[in-house]
Design a protein around this motif. Sequence first.
Motif, PDB file in Angstrom:
ATOM      1  N   LEU A  13       0.834  -1.198   0.000  1.00 53.79           N
ATOM      2  CA  LEU A  13       0.000   0.000   0.000  1.00 53.79           C
ATOM      3  C   LEU A  13       0.868   1.248   0.000  1.00 53.79           C
ATOM      4  CD1 LEU A  13      -2.775  -0.863   2.650  1.00 53.79           C
ATOM      5  CD2 LEU A  13      -2.914  -1.082   0.163  1.00 53.79           C
ATOM      6  N   TYR A  15       0.246   5.659   0.368  1.00 52.30           N
ATOM      7  CA  TYR A  15      -0.747   6.511   1.007  1.00 52.30           C
ATOM      8  C   TYR A  15      -0.727   7.908   0.392  1.00 52.30           C
ATOM      9  CZ  TYR A  15      -0.762   2.668   4.270  1.00 52.30           C
ATOM     10  OH  TYR A  15      -0.856   1.406   4.808  1.00 52.30           O
ATOM     11  N   GLN A  16      -1.839   8.267  -0.239  1.00 51.80           N
ATOM     12  CA  GLN A  16      -1.987   9.576  -0.870  1.00 51.80           C
ATOM     13  C   GLN A  16      -2.576  10.557   0.135  1.00 51.80           C
ATOM     14  OE1 GLN A  16      -5.028  10.202  -4.025  1.00 51.80           O
ATOM     15  NE2 GLN A  16      -3.284  10.812  -5.278  1.00 51.80           N
ATOM     16  N   PHE A  28      -5.420  10.214   4.664  1.00 52.21           N
ATOM     17  CA  PHE A  28      -4.739   9.555   3.556  1.00 52.21           C
ATOM     18  C   PHE A  28      -5.681   8.552   2.908  1.00 52.21           C
ATOM     19  CE2 PHE A  28      -1.345  10.871   6.365  1.00 52.21           C
ATOM     20  CZ  PHE A  28      -0.331  11.269   5.512  1.00 52.21           C
ATOM     21  N   GLU A  29      -5.469   8.331   1.615  1.00 55.60           N
ATOM     22  CA  GLU A  29      -6.138   7.229   0.938  1.00 55.60           C
ATOM     23  C   GLU A  29      -5.112   6.134   0.685  1.00 55.60           C
ATOM     24  OE1 GLU A  29      -8.463   6.044  -3.218  1.00 55.60           O
ATOM     25  OE2 GLU A  29      -7.774   8.104  -2.894  1.00 55.60           O
ATOM     26  N   ALA A  30      -5.422   4.913   1.122  1.00 57.82           N
ATOM     27  CA  ALA A  30      -4.539   3.778   0.899  1.00 57.82           C
ATOM     28  C   ALA A  30      -4.755   3.243  -0.509  1.00 57.82           C
ATOM     29  CB  ALA A  30      -4.820   2.681   1.934  1.00 57.82           C
ATOM     30  N   ALA A  68      -3.382  -1.076   6.651  1.00 57.93           N
ATOM     31  CA  ALA A  68      -3.683   0.335   6.898  1.00 57.93           C
ATOM     32  C   ALA A  68      -3.818   0.612   8.389  1.00 57.93           C
ATOM     33  CB  ALA A  68      -4.963   0.732   6.168  1.00 57.93           C
ATOM     34  N   GLN A  71      -0.493   0.963   9.946  1.00 54.37           N
ATOM     35  CA  GLN A  71       0.138   2.227   9.571  1.00 54.37           C
ATOM     36  C   GLN A  71      -0.416   3.396  10.383  1.00 54.37           C
ATOM     37  OE1 GLN A  71       2.766   3.032   7.056  1.00 54.37           O
ATOM     38  NE2 GLN A  71       2.577   4.580   8.656  1.00 54.37           N
ATOM     39  N   TRP A  75       1.723   5.955  12.882  1.00 57.04           N
ATOM     40  CA  TRP A  75       1.665   7.416  12.835  1.00 57.04           C
ATOM     41  C   TRP A  75       1.247   7.998  14.181  1.00 57.04           C
ATOM     42  CZ3 TRP A  75      -1.140   7.074   7.518  1.00 57.04           C
ATOM     43  CH2 TRP A  75      -0.189   7.077   6.484  1.00 57.04           C
ATOM     44  N   VAL A  85      -7.588   7.312   7.614  1.00 58.65           N
ATOM     45  CA  VAL A  85      -7.107   6.611   6.425  1.00 58.65           C
ATOM     46  C   VAL A  85      -8.267   5.857   5.792  1.00 58.65           C
ATOM     47  CG1 VAL A  85      -5.596   4.792   5.563  1.00 58.65           C
ATOM     48  CG2 VAL A  85      -4.741   6.408   7.261  1.00 58.65           C
ATOM     49  N   VAL A  87      -9.717   3.130   2.973  1.00 58.65           N
ATOM     50  CA  VAL A  87      -9.368   1.905   2.248  1.00 58.65           C
ATOM     51  C   VAL A  87     -10.516   1.588   1.299  1.00 58.65           C
ATOM     52  CG1 VAL A  87      -8.953  -0.580   2.467  1.00 58.65           C
ATOM     53  CG2 VAL A  87      -7.933   1.012   4.119  1.00 58.65           C
TER      54      VAL A  87
END
Length: 217
Positions: A13, A15-16, A28-30, A68, A71, A75, A85, A87
């Motif tokens: 993955l 992350y955007q 974020f988008e995974a 995700a 992650q 963070w 986040v 998904v």
Amino acid sequence: EFLQDINTKQVYLVYQPQHDRHGSIVGFEALLRWKHRQFGFVSPAIVCGLAGESDHIKQIGKWAIDTAGRQIREWKNAGFRNLCVSVNLSPFQLQDPTLLDHVELMLNDNGLTAAEFCFELTESQHVPDDEMSCETLEKLHERGIHLEMDDFGMGYSSMIYIRRFHFDTIKLDGSLTRDVLSDNNSRDIIASVVQLARALDMRVIAEFVESQEQKTL
């Protein structure tokens, strides 16, 4: 082969980031990526297509949820707070009676709140109007998991979905925001969608905003 590459970390993955109007990162988008051992990096569209058509989509989906979740925990441990986040959720996963329990276990194992995790459904994917799918989406909403509709405004099902399901966020299709500076129709559509979202108390995310001029409009 796809599942084998998950185990060897060839599937992973990225992350955007998602920014608010002031430029601060709020989530974020995974995104699923695959570095094939023979062909190198595979197009994201092909990756998503293969994952969606695979008989193992439920297994892949749970792997993405767990990855995700870990992650987000990393963070948080590093001092970052108030991040969410998202998904991607396949319509096939809505047929999985173990999905809700799996999400609950992931949140508990990582010490996360429901507000820190989000599922994203693409408008172009058909969400079946059956009892299991509707019940799964309703229970996710009741649990506090945010639901996002991606590619809003480019398909005939957009209005049907926001009437049927409790979406928290609309994600504007990138083709609209790309043309916002040069196409008045795109600009008017975006303004109308934002007004609709405000009336429904929904958040709006605009994809492919890559300049100050786009952001200002």
